[in-house]
Motif scaffolding. Structure first.
Motif, PDB file in Angstrom:
ATOM      1  N   GLY A 285       1.052  -1.046  -0.529  1.00 53.52           N
ATOM      2  CA  GLY A 285      -0.181   0.167   0.003  1.00 53.52           C
ATOM      3  C   GLY A 285       0.914   1.624  -0.128  1.00 53.52           C
ATOM      4  O   GLY A 285       0.396   2.476  -0.736  1.00 53.52           O
ATOM      5  N   THR A 286       1.613   0.837   0.612  1.00 50.74           N
ATOM      6  CA  THR A 286       2.784   2.775   1.143  1.00 50.74           C
ATOM      7  C   THR A 286       3.464   2.067  -0.661  1.00 50.74           C
ATOM      8  O   THR A 286       3.603   3.452  -1.021  1.00 50.74           O
ATOM      9  CB  THR A 286       3.807   1.941   1.883  1.00 50.74           C
ATOM     10  N   GLU A 287       3.712   1.495  -0.813  1.00 50.16           N
ATOM     11  CA  GLU A 287       4.395   1.279  -1.957  1.00 50.16           C
ATOM     12  C   GLU A 287       4.212   1.726  -3.744  1.00 50.16           C
ATOM     13  O   GLU A 287       3.994   2.731  -4.490  1.00 50.16           O
ATOM     14  CB  GLU A 287       5.127   0.124  -2.708  1.00 50.16           C
ATOM     15  N   LYS A 288       2.903   1.777  -3.547  1.00 42.36           N
ATOM     16  CA  LYS A 288       1.711   2.434  -4.207  1.00 42.36           C
ATOM     17  C   LYS A 288       1.130   3.926  -4.141  1.00 42.36           C
ATOM     18  O   LYS A 288       1.737   4.106  -4.807  1.00 42.36           O
ATOM     19  CB  LYS A 288       0.397   1.607  -4.570  1.00 42.36           C
ATOM     20  N   ALA A 289       0.973   4.475  -3.402  1.00 43.84           N
ATOM     21  CA  ALA A 289       0.755   5.761  -3.034  1.00 43.84           C
ATOM     22  C   ALA A 289       2.041   6.111  -3.703  1.00 43.84           C
ATOM     23  O   ALA A 289       2.272   7.686  -4.091  1.00 43.84           O
ATOM     24  CB  ALA A 289       0.596   5.472  -1.055  1.00 43.84           C
ATOM     25  N   LEU A 290       3.350   5.759  -3.037  1.00 46.62           N
ATOM     26  CA  LEU A 290       4.329   6.381  -2.923  1.00 46.62           C
ATOM     27  C   LEU A 290       4.565   6.410  -5.141  1.00 46.62           C
ATOM     28  O   LEU A 290       5.364   7.339  -5.644  1.00 46.62           O
ATOM     29  CB  LEU A 290       5.814   6.159  -2.694  1.00 46.62           C
ATOM     30  N   ASP A 291       4.161   5.782  -5.596  1.00 40.15           N
ATOM     31  CA  ASP A 291       4.511   5.455  -7.100  1.00 40.15           C
ATOM     32  C   ASP A 291       3.341   6.431  -7.313  1.00 40.15           C
ATOM     33  O   ASP A 291       3.526   7.056  -8.917  1.00 40.15           O
ATOM     34  CB  ASP A 291       3.604   3.893  -7.534  1.00 40.15           C
ATOM     35  N   TYR A 292       2.068   6.873  -6.584  1.00 40.37           N
ATOM     36  CA  TYR A 292       1.496   7.523  -7.380  1.00 40.37           C
ATOM     37  C   TYR A 292       1.687   9.295  -7.200  1.00 40.37           C
ATOM     38  O   TYR A 292       0.889  10.437  -7.427  1.00 40.37           O
ATOM     39  CB  TYR A 292       0.168   7.598  -7.312  1.00 40.37           C
ATOM     40  N   GLY A 293       2.368   8.815  -6.894  1.00 37.38           N
ATOM     41  CA  GLY A 293       3.425  11.440  -5.999  1.00 37.38           C
ATOM     42  C   GLY A 293       3.386  11.658  -5.015  1.00 37.38           C
ATOM     43  O   GLY A 293       2.905  12.242  -4.692  1.00 37.38           O
ATOM     44  N   LEU A 294       2.368  10.684  -3.988  1.00 37.83           N
ATOM     45  CA  LEU A 294       2.329  11.782  -2.701  1.00 37.83           C
ATOM     46  C   LEU A 294       3.651  11.239  -1.757  1.00 37.83           C
ATOM     47  O   LEU A 294       4.702  10.772  -2.470  1.00 37.83           O
ATOM     48  CB  LEU A 294       1.501   9.864  -1.699  1.00 37.83           C
ATOM     49  N   SER A 295       3.517  12.269  -0.300  1.00 38.26           N
ATOM     50  CA  SER A 295       5.221  12.351  -0.312  1.00 38.26           C
ATOM     51  C   SER A 295       5.177  11.011   1.422  1.00 38.26           C
ATOM     52  O   SER A 295       4.178   9.899   0.731  1.00 38.26           O
ATOM     53  CB  SER A 295       4.327  13.270   0.838  1.00 38.26           C
ATOM     54  N   PRO A 296       6.223  10.609   1.039  1.00 37.66           N
ATOM     55  CA  PRO A 296       6.710   9.715   1.846  1.00 37.66           C
ATOM     56  C   PRO A 296       5.405   9.693   3.455  1.00 37.66           C
ATOM     57  O   PRO A 296       5.115   8.257   3.766  1.00 37.66           O
ATOM     58  CB  PRO A 296       7.900   9.738   1.799  1.00 37.66           C
ATOM     59  N   LEU A 297       5.105  10.850   3.884  1.00 35.36           N
ATOM     60  CA  LEU A 297       4.196  10.281   5.181  1.00 35.36           C
ATOM     61  C   LEU A 297       2.812  10.207   5.152  1.00 35.36           C
ATOM     62  O   LEU A 297       2.355   9.520   5.472  1.00 35.36           O
ATOM     63  CB  LEU A 297       4.739  11.659   6.255  1.00 35.36           C
ATOM     64  N   HIS A 298       2.714  10.765   3.998  1.00 33.24           N
ATOM     65  CA  HIS A 298       1.434  10.062   3.276  1.00 33.24           C
ATOM     66  C   HIS A 298       0.620   9.045   2.807  1.00 33.24           C
ATOM     67  O   HIS A 298       0.192   8.671   2.918  1.00 33.24           O
ATOM     68  CB  HIS A 298       0.580  11.931   2.462  1.00 33.24           C
ATOM     69  N   ALA A 299       2.407   9.044   1.919  1.00 33.91           N
ATOM     70  CA  ALA A 299       1.688   7.447   2.136  1.00 33.91           C
ATOM     71  C   ALA A 299       2.875   6.395   3.193  1.00 33.91           C
ATOM     72  O   ALA A 299       1.413   5.138   2.527  1.00 33.91           O
ATOM     73  CB  ALA A 299       3.412   7.464   0.419  1.00 33.91           C
ATOM     74  N   ALA A 300       3.309   6.182   3.699  1.00 35.73           N
ATOM     75  CA  ALA A 300       2.992   5.996   4.586  1.00 35.73           C
ATOM     76  C   ALA A 300       1.922   5.516   6.178  1.00 35.73           C
ATOM     77  O   ALA A 300       1.444   4.540   5.858  1.00 35.73           O
ATOM     78  CB  ALA A 300       3.807   6.480   5.950  1.00 35.73           C
ATOM     79  N   LEU A 301       0.265   6.447   5.730  1.00 35.98           N
ATOM     80  CA  LEU A 301      -0.275   6.695   6.444  1.00 35.98           C
ATOM     81  C   LEU A 301      -1.401   5.966   5.856  1.00 35.98           C
ATOM     82  O   LEU A 301      -2.189   4.962   5.949  1.00 35.98           O
ATOM     83  CB  LEU A 301      -1.114   8.209   6.576  1.00 35.98           C
ATOM     84  N   LEU A 302      -1.079   5.975   4.194  1.00 34.64           N
ATOM     85  CA  LEU A 302      -1.916   5.352   3.453  1.00 34.64           C
ATOM     86  C   LEU A 302      -1.773   3.426   3.238  1.00 34.64           C
ATOM     87  O   LEU A 302      -2.501   2.614   3.122  1.00 34.64           O
ATOM     88  CB  LEU A 302      -1.848   5.820   1.868  1.00 34.64           C
ATOM     89  N   GLY A 303      -0.047   3.374   3.737  1.00 34.80           N
ATOM     90  CA  GLY A 303       0.373   1.617   3.326  1.00 34.80           C
ATOM     91  C   GLY A 303      -0.591   0.977   5.168  1.00 34.80           C
ATOM     92  O   GLY A 303      -1.573   0.346   5.217  1.00 34.80           O
ATOM     93  N   VAL A 304      -1.084   2.859   6.371  1.00 31.11           N
ATOM     94  CA  VAL A 304      -1.779   2.157   7.941  1.00 31.11           C
ATOM     95  C   VAL A 304      -2.922   1.551   7.254  1.00 31.11           C
ATOM     96  O   VAL A 304      -3.705   0.495   7.246  1.00 31.11           O
ATOM     97  CB  VAL A 304      -1.392   2.566   8.360  1.00 31.11           C
ATOM     98  N   THR A 305      -3.267   2.225   6.215  1.00 34.31           N
ATOM     99  CA  THR A 305      -5.021   2.994   5.821  1.00 34.31           C
ATOM    100  C   THR A 305      -5.156   0.788   5.151  1.00 34.31           C
ATOM    101  O   THR A 305      -6.301  -0.022   5.377  1.00 34.31           O
ATOM    102  CB  THR A 305      -5.339   3.345   5.442  1.00 34.31           C
ATOM    103  N   THR A 306      -4.329   0.570   4.277  1.00 33.68           N
ATOM    104  CA  THR A 306      -4.254   0.143   3.190  1.00 33.68           C
ATOM    105  C   THR A 306      -4.674  -1.553   4.255  1.00 33.68           C
ATOM    106  O   THR A 306      -4.805  -2.899   4.400  1.00 33.68           O
ATOM    107  CB  THR A 306      -3.569  -0.382   2.370  1.00 33.68           C
ATOM    108  N   ALA A 307      -3.536  -1.675   4.844  1.00 35.92           N
ATOM    109  CA  ALA A 307      -3.313  -2.599   6.062  1.00 35.92           C
ATOM    110  C   ALA A 307      -4.221  -2.944   7.056  1.00 35.92           C
ATOM    111  O   ALA A 307      -4.912  -4.067   7.665  1.00 35.92           O
ATOM    112  CB  ALA A 307      -2.084  -2.875   7.102  1.00 35.92           C
ATOM    113  N   VAL A 308      -4.938  -1.964   8.074  1.00 40.88           N
ATOM    114  CA  VAL A 308      -6.027  -2.088   8.856  1.00 40.88           C
ATOM    115  C   VAL A 308      -7.852  -1.936   8.774  1.00 40.88           C
ATOM    116  O   VAL A 308      -8.350  -1.645   9.518  1.00 40.88           O
ATOM    117  CB  VAL A 308      -5.261  -1.437  10.154  1.00 40.88           C
ATOM    118  N   GLY A 309      -7.777  -0.626   7.306  1.00 41.32           N
ATOM    119  CA  GLY A 309      -8.777  -0.622   7.745  1.00 41.32           C
ATOM    120  C   GLY A 309      -9.799  -1.726   6.908  1.00 41.32           C
ATOM    121  O   GLY A 309     -10.639  -1.333   7.782  1.00 41.32           O
ATOM    122  N   GLY A 310      -9.879  -2.763   6.309  1.00 38.34           N
ATOM    123  CA  GLY A 310     -10.832  -3.858   6.597  1.00 38.34           C
ATOM    124  C   GLY A 310     -11.431  -4.442   7.987  1.00 38.34           C
ATOM    125  O   GLY A 310     -12.366  -4.631   7.580  1.00 38.34           O
TER     126      GLY A 310
END
Length: 203
Positions: free
Chosen positions: A102-127
């Protein structure tokens, strides 16, 4: 290979969702909804934030795997409960994989490292959050007493750091995923807990 790992993670998360349905005495429809939301919810939230078509709608397998997990739990939930320690290990692997991917995909789409990490957590725990809300429980993320979100946060942070250092590809993803996996397994085996506010005691 990534899709295979994705489907394994989805299957394990779907098992946990369907089991919650059994414990809450839901019918098979409710079990299936919880299985689908637990397995796919985090990835769908991530992709919607990135403004791309959710990966769950790009392949029939992403929908059918949670259905298969629901069928297994529907007929054999006592047996699934008995092997939950093994399922929990796979769940930890899914957590690590999803936070890193999730973090890697967010970074690939141009998010900052901080926002990408937050989105990685969302991917893991959102469900898991969606599962708990739908089943009428306080989301486990709000009382992370078994260190579920913390490993995802650290794994996502490491993935973002490696990406920033121009370390891409599966070795970086695997390293971040293994870190989150190891922390989660250690937390379960050593009974590590997140601290409560000063002066507050556990019930």
């Amino acid at each position: 290979m990534n899709q295979v790992l994705d489907l394994v993670g989805i299957f394990v998360f779907a098992l946990s969702g369907a089991l919650v349905g059994v414990r809450r005495r839901l019918d098979v429809v409710g079990m299936a909804v919880l299985a689908e939301m637990t397995a796919l919810g985090g990835g769908i939230l991530r992709d919607l934030i990135l403004n791309v078509r959710p990966a769950a709608f790009s392949s029939v397998g992403y929908v059918l795997v949670p259905v298969a997990a629901t069928v297994i739990v529907f007929f054999w939930h006592p047996q699934v409960e008995r092997v939950m320690p093994a399922v929990n290990v796979l769940d930890a692997a899914g957590l690590g994989l999803f936070c890193a991917v999730g973090t890697e995909k967010a970074l690939d789409y141009g998010l900052s490292p901080l926002h990408a990490a937050l989105l990685g957590v969302t991917t893991a725990v959102g469900g898991g959050i969606l599962r708990d809300v739908l089943s009428g429980q306080i989301p486990a993320l709000l009382y992370d007493r078994q260190l579920y979100a913390v490993p995802a946060m650290l794994g996502s942070a490491v993935m973002a750091a490696l990406y920033t250092l121009d370390l891409h590809g599966w070795p970086a993803t695997l390293s971040a995923a293994v870190l989150a996996f190891g922390l989660r397994v250690a937390a379960v085996r050593l009974r590590l807990r997140a601290p409560l506010a000063r002066g507050v005691t556990a019930e």
